[in-house]
Design a protein around this motif. Structure first.
Motif, PDB file in Angstrom:
ATOM      1  N   LYS A  35     -17.808  52.155   2.212  1.00  0.00           N
ATOM      2  CA  LYS A  35     -18.129  50.847   1.642  1.00  0.00           C
ATOM      3  C   LYS A  35     -18.287  49.786   2.731  1.00  0.00           C
ATOM      4  O   LYS A  35     -19.179  48.936   2.652  1.00  0.00           O
ATOM      5  N   GLN A  36     -17.453  49.825   3.747  1.00  0.00           N
ATOM      6  CA  GLN A  36     -17.555  48.847   4.837  1.00  0.00           C
ATOM      7  C   GLN A  36     -18.927  48.931   5.510  1.00  0.00           C
ATOM      8  O   GLN A  36     -19.536  47.917   5.817  1.00  0.00           O
ATOM      9  N   ALA A  37     -19.398  50.162   5.743  1.00  0.00           N
ATOM     10  CA  ALA A  37     -20.697  50.338   6.397  1.00  0.00           C
ATOM     11  C   ALA A  37     -21.832  49.813   5.510  1.00  0.00           C
ATOM     12  O   ALA A  37     -22.801  49.230   6.014  1.00  0.00           O
ATOM     13  N   ILE A  38     -21.705  50.006   4.211  1.00  0.00           N
ATOM     14  CA  ILE A  38     -22.704  49.476   3.275  1.00  0.00           C
ATOM     15  C   ILE A  38     -22.676  47.953   3.323  1.00  0.00           C
ATOM     16  O   ILE A  38     -23.716  47.295   3.350  1.00  0.00           O
ATOM     17  N   TYR A  39     -21.479  47.398   3.371  1.00  0.00           N
ATOM     18  CA  TYR A  39     -21.314  45.949   3.433  1.00  0.00           C
ATOM     19  C   TYR A  39     -21.947  45.389   4.710  1.00  0.00           C
ATOM     20  O   TYR A  39     -22.671  44.392   4.673  1.00  0.00           O
ATOM     21  N   ILE A  40     -21.705  46.033   5.827  1.00  0.00           N
ATOM     22  CA  ILE A  40     -22.284  45.583   7.094  1.00  0.00           C
ATOM     23  C   ILE A  40     -23.810  45.655   7.029  1.00  0.00           C
ATOM     24  O   ILE A  40     -24.502  44.719   7.455  1.00  0.00           O
ATOM     25  N   ALA A  41     -24.345  46.732   6.469  1.00  0.00           N
ATOM     26  CA  ALA A  41     -25.803  46.850   6.313  1.00  0.00           C
ATOM     27  C   ALA A  41     -26.341  45.737   5.410  1.00  0.00           C
ATOM     28  O   ALA A  41     -27.411  45.171   5.671  1.00  0.00           O
ATOM     29  N   ALA A  42     -25.602  45.408   4.360  1.00  0.00           N
ATOM     30  CA  ALA A  42     -26.018  44.333   3.453  1.00  0.00           C
ATOM     31  C   ALA A  42     -26.008  42.984   4.180  1.00  0.00           C
ATOM     32  O   ALA A  42     -26.920  42.164   3.999  1.00  0.00           O
ATOM     33  N   LEU A  43     -24.986  42.749   5.001  1.00  0.00           N
ATOM     34  CA  LEU A  43     -24.933  41.506   5.782  1.00  0.00           C
ATOM     35  C   LEU A  43     -26.116  41.411   6.747  1.00  0.00           C
ATOM     36  O   LEU A  43     -26.715  40.344   6.899  1.00  0.00           O
ATOM     37  N   GLU A  44     -26.429  42.512   7.391  1.00  0.00           N
ATOM     38  CA  GLU A  44     -27.558  42.512   8.324  1.00  0.00           C
ATOM     39  C   GLU A  44     -28.871  42.235   7.594  1.00  0.00           C
ATOM     40  O   GLU A  44     -29.716  41.481   8.090  1.00  0.00           O
ATOM     41  N   LEU A  45     -29.039  42.811   6.423  1.00  0.00           N
ATOM     42  CA  LEU A  45     -30.242  42.561   5.629  1.00  0.00           C
ATOM     43  C   LEU A  45     -30.315  41.101   5.217  1.00  0.00           C
ATOM     44  O   LEU A  45     -31.358  40.451   5.337  1.00  0.00           O
ATOM     45  N   TRP A  46     -29.202  40.558   4.724  1.00  0.00           N
ATOM     46  CA  TRP A  46     -29.157  39.148   4.323  1.00  0.00           C
ATOM     47  C   TRP A  46     -29.509  38.256   5.509  1.00  0.00           C
ATOM     48  O   TRP A  46     -30.330  37.343   5.394  1.00  0.00           O
ATOM     49  N   ARG A  47     -28.888  38.536   6.666  1.00  0.00           N
ATOM     50  CA  ARG A  47     -29.152  37.747   7.883  1.00  0.00           C
ATOM     51  C   ARG A  47     -30.641  37.773   8.222  1.00  0.00           C
ATOM     52  O   ARG A  47     -31.242  36.735   8.478  1.00  0.00           O
ATOM     53  N   ASP A  48     -31.225  38.954   8.220  1.00  0.00           N
ATOM     54  CA  ASP A  48     -32.635  39.080   8.593  1.00  0.00           C
ATOM     55  C   ASP A  48     -33.539  38.319   7.628  1.00  0.00           C
ATOM     56  O   ASP A  48     -34.475  37.638   8.054  1.00  0.00           O
ATOM     57  N   GLN A  49     -33.270  38.413   6.344  1.00  0.00           N
ATOM     58  CA  GLN A  49     -34.081  37.704   5.350  1.00  0.00           C
ATOM     59  C   GLN A  49     -33.928  36.194   5.481  1.00  0.00           C
ATOM     60  O   GLN A  49     -34.911  35.449   5.467  1.00  0.00           O
ATOM     61  N   GLN A  50     -32.694  35.734   5.614  1.00  0.00           N
ATOM     62  CA  GLN A  50     -32.443  34.298   5.712  1.00  0.00           C
ATOM     63  C   GLN A  50     -33.016  33.721   6.990  1.00  0.00           C
ATOM     64  O   GLN A  50     -33.634  32.660   6.982  1.00  0.00           O
ATOM     65  N   ASN A  51     -32.805  34.417   8.092  1.00  0.00           N
ATOM     66  CA  ASN A  51     -33.248  33.890   9.373  1.00  0.00           C
ATOM     67  C   ASN A  51     -34.764  33.853   9.492  1.00  0.00           C
ATOM     68  O   ASN A  51     -35.308  32.959  10.138  1.00  0.00           O
ATOM     69  N   GLN A  52     -35.446  34.782   8.859  1.00  0.00           N
ATOM     70  CA  GLN A  52     -36.912  34.778   8.901  1.00  0.00           C
ATOM     71  C   GLN A  52     -37.446  33.483   8.293  1.00  0.00           C
ATOM     72  O   GLN A  52     -38.300  32.816   8.873  1.00  0.00           O
ATOM     73  N   SER A  53     -36.936  33.122   7.130  1.00  0.00           N
ATOM     74  CA  SER A  53     -37.367  31.896   6.465  1.00  0.00           C
ATOM     75  C   SER A  53     -36.982  30.663   7.293  1.00  0.00           C
ATOM     76  O   SER A  53     -37.792  29.756   7.491  1.00  0.00           O
ATOM     77  N   SER A  74     -34.482  23.662   1.466  1.00  0.00           N
ATOM     78  CA  SER A  74     -34.624  25.078   1.107  1.00  0.00           C
ATOM     79  C   SER A  74     -33.268  25.707   0.817  1.00  0.00           C
ATOM     80  O   SER A  74     -33.137  26.508  -0.111  1.00  0.00           O
ATOM     81  N   VAL A  75     -32.253  25.321   1.570  1.00  0.00           N
ATOM     82  CA  VAL A  75     -30.905  25.841   1.309  1.00  0.00           C
ATOM     83  C   VAL A  75     -30.384  25.303  -0.022  1.00  0.00           C
ATOM     84  O   VAL A  75     -29.823  26.052  -0.829  1.00  0.00           O
ATOM     85  N   ILE A  76     -30.587  24.022  -0.270  1.00  0.00           N
ATOM     86  CA  ILE A  76     -30.142  23.433  -1.539  1.00  0.00           C
ATOM     87  C   ILE A  76     -30.827  24.136  -2.708  1.00  0.00           C
ATOM     88  O   ILE A  76     -30.168  24.547  -3.666  1.00  0.00           O
ATOM     89  N   GLN A  77     -32.131  24.292  -2.619  1.00  0.00           N
ATOM     90  CA  GLN A  77     -32.867  24.938  -3.711  1.00  0.00           C
ATOM     91  C   GLN A  77     -32.399  26.371  -3.905  1.00  0.00           C
ATOM     92  O   GLN A  77     -32.163  26.816  -5.029  1.00  0.00           O
ATOM     93  N   GLN A  78     -32.278  27.091  -2.812  1.00  0.00           N
ATOM     94  CA  GLN A  78     -31.841  28.489  -2.904  1.00  0.00           C
ATOM     95  C   GLN A  78     -30.446  28.587  -3.523  1.00  0.00           C
ATOM     96  O   GLN A  78     -30.195  29.442  -4.364  1.00  0.00           O
ATOM     97  N   ASP A  79     -29.562  27.717  -3.111  1.00  0.00           N
ATOM     98  CA  ASP A  79     -28.188  27.799  -3.610  1.00  0.00           C
ATOM     99  C   ASP A  79     -28.037  27.287  -5.032  1.00  0.00           C
ATOM    100  O   ASP A  79     -27.056  27.605  -5.698  1.00  0.00           O
ATOM    101  N   LEU A  80     -28.998  26.514  -5.522  1.00  0.00           N
ATOM    102  CA  LEU A  80     -28.929  26.050  -6.906  1.00  0.00           C
ATOM    103  C   LEU A  80     -29.735  26.924  -7.857  1.00  0.00           C
ATOM    104  O   LEU A  80     -29.628  26.778  -9.064  1.00  0.00           O
TER     105      LEU A  80
END
Length: 183
Positions: A35-53, A74-80
């Motif tokens: 599960k930890q490895a899946i979580y780390i992969a999910a964090l990396e995916l989130w980082r890559d998607q967020q940072n691209q934008s 964009s952060v406000i809109q995304q978070d709402l």
């Protein structure tokens, strides 16, 4: 990634992940290990998607005030969007409680991932702010590195605030004050 953002690490079980992904438990273990490895992969995916934008907005030729406003909006809109804010996976990762008193190597991996991401975002901000300073958009008295750290921290704080309130005006107040820092 979505399950971890919605439920958090501790509340997401392997059974939840298996059901959500529609694959067998063994396939999940064979691919990621645990599960930890899946979580780390999910964090990396989130980082890559967020940072691209983020980097796309930051890389525009618009005046720095417009860039800052667009990033915050964009952060406000995304978070709402949606029925409740999912917030920032990186902030959630660093504030999540460890499952034991002794940090594991995966906890250190997560901390390093979050820290590296923060330094990367600060550097991107600093680079863009230095360019704005060279164009005369902000005063020479501003320190682009310090401002970069400030904007990165303000965005993290904005995401935490979005998890506690759905009040757009409160979030826009943070943006307004952040813009005021530019003078």
């Amino acid at each position: 990634m979505d399950l971890f953002l919605e439920r958090g690490y501790e509340a997401t079980s392997m059974s939840d992940l298996v059901g959500h992904l529609g694959i067998s438990r063994q396939s999940l273990y064979d691919t990621f290990g645990d599960k930890q490895a899946i979580y780390i992969a999910a964090l990396e995916l989130w980082r890559d998607q967020q940072n691209q934008s983020f980097l796309q907005i930051l890389g525009s030729d618009e005046p720095i005030r417009s860039v800052v406003r667009r990033v915050f909006e964009s952060v406000i809109q995304q978070d709402l969007d949606g029925e409740r804010s999912r917030g920032c996976a990186m902030v959630s990762a660093i504030v999540r409680p460890s499952s034991s008193d002794e940090p594991s190597s995966s906890d250190e991996t997560i901390a390093r991932l979050v820290s590296d991401n923060a330094r990367s975002l600060e550097a991107a901000w600093a680079k863009r702010l230095r360019e704005a300073q060279n164009r005369g958009e902000i005063g020479a008295h501003h320190d682009p590195v310090a401002l970069g750290r400030f904007f990165a921290s303000a965005l993290s704080g904005l995401r935490v605030t979005a998890r506690t309130t759905r009040d757009r005006q409160a979030l826009e107040d943070v943006m307004r004050v952040a813009l005021g820092v530019l003078g």
